[in-house]
Motif scaffolding. Structure first.
Motif, PDB file in Angstrom:
ATOM      1  N   ALA A 204     -39.470 -38.935 -43.272  1.00  0.00           N
ATOM      2  CA  ALA A 204     -38.214 -38.099 -44.508  1.00  0.00           C
ATOM      3  C   ALA A 204     -37.364 -38.583 -46.152  1.00  0.00           C
ATOM      4  O   ALA A 204     -36.738 -38.098 -46.561  1.00  0.00           O
ATOM      5  N   ARG A 260     -35.987 -26.825 -51.341  1.00  0.00           N
ATOM      6  CA  ARG A 260     -35.123 -27.506 -49.641  1.00  0.00           C
ATOM      7  C   ARG A 260     -36.218 -27.854 -49.028  1.00  0.00           C
ATOM      8  O   ARG A 260     -35.923 -28.974 -48.038  1.00  0.00           O
ATOM      9  N   ALA A 264     -36.283 -32.252 -48.001  1.00  0.00           N
ATOM     10  CA  ALA A 264     -36.364 -32.179 -46.280  1.00  0.00           C
ATOM     11  C   ALA A 264     -37.088 -33.545 -45.970  1.00  0.00           C
ATOM     12  O   ALA A 264     -36.660 -34.222 -44.696  1.00  0.00           O
TER      13      ALA A 264
END
Length: 293
Positions: A204, A260, A264
């Motif tokens: 990530a 978003r 992430a």
């Protein structure tokens, strides 16, 4: 499978383990596939489960999607779907064989660890050879016999016998998973194993092959050779596939805005994330999410 669902805010149904439908209310079921879930409708849509499913197919081919990958199973193959995974039944396939479902927590921790119940890195589709299949079928037949026999033992002993018999089956299944075509290649090279674990931990925030190589103390060339030998892919392709899988899960499971979701999985810029997603899936994130609704 079940006759009740929980509707998530993302529009994807979650099927809980149907304790009330299991014999004696124990935390597992084993039955013919056709007796275990209703036909048609919701199961043909993408949904997720909060329990384990093991399908032993008696006929094929059967196409079944798990975590956005289509698998084609033949007679004698097994499909192991773990809690939280997204999957979908094929409306054009006939499901025949035996299905085992198991509630998390039914087995003690030591058995969970020994059987690799939460090894999400292993492939869901397993193809036993003739001797392995015979042993698995015998173990599953014995498990079903014990499951259906509620008359000869009190419930506490019946449950204990089921746990032991289920453990015997799962140990065989775990051995098959660990020795399947993909698993031994992945475990044969410690260089790849370290890389795989590092990617799982840091994908990530880190998409750089050179950064992984430096952190692990390998040259880029060594890492490329190890990953290609284990998977057939380049390190960059391996990282990208893990990022895409996580993005798909977030798009399917949550109502996070697309920007978003990108953040992430390591893309602060929404446009870059959309470009990356489209490059690897030939869909925009919005189109992928809409397809699942």
């Amino acid at each position: 499978m079940v006759d009740r669902t929980i509707q998530g805010g993302d529009g994807i149904d979650t099927f809980p383990f149907p304790v009330e439908l299991s014999v004696g209310g124990v935390g597992m079921q084993v039955a013919p596939m056709g007796d275990t879930w209703p036909s048609g409708g919701p199961l043909e849509r993408v949904h997720r489960i909060d329990f384990h499913i093991v399908l032993l197919f008696g006929a094929g081919p059967v196409r079944h999607m798990v975590d956005f990958t289509e698998h084609e199973a033949a007679a004698g193959d097994l499909l192991w779907i773990r809690p939280g995974q997204v999957h979908r039944f094929s409306p054009t396939s006939e499901y025949r064989g035996t299905v085992l479902t198991m509630q998390p927590g039914f087995l003690p921790r030591s058995t969970v660890e020994a059987t690799g119940l939460y090894r999400y890195d292993l492939p869901p589709l397993l193809r036993p050879d003739t001797s392995q299949l015979a042993a698995l079928q015998a173990a599953l037949t014995q498990l079903r016999r014990e499951y259906e026999d509620t008359a000869t033992l009190p419930l506490s002993l019946h449950t204990a016998v089921l746990r032991h018999t289920l453990t015997a089956f799962l140990l065989r299944l775990a051995h098959l998973a660990a020795s399947s075509a993909e698993a031994p290649r992945q475990r044969s090279d410690s260089t790849f194993t370290l890389f795989r674990d590092a990617v799982e931990r840091d994908f990530a925030t880190n998409h750089s092959v050179s950064a992984y190589a430096d952190a692990l103390g390998y040259s880029r060339r060594t890492l490329v050779r190890a990953v290609r030998a284990a998977t057939g892919d380049t390190p960059k392709a391996f990282i990208d596939k893990r990022v895409i899988l996580e993005a798909k899960r977030l798009l399917a499971h949550t109502e996070l805005p697309i920007g978003r979701v990108g953040v992430a999985v390591g893309f602060p810029d929404a446009a870059n994330f959309s470009k990356f997603f489209h490059q690897h899936t030939e869909q925009t994130p919005a189109a992928f999410r809409a397809e699942l609704r």
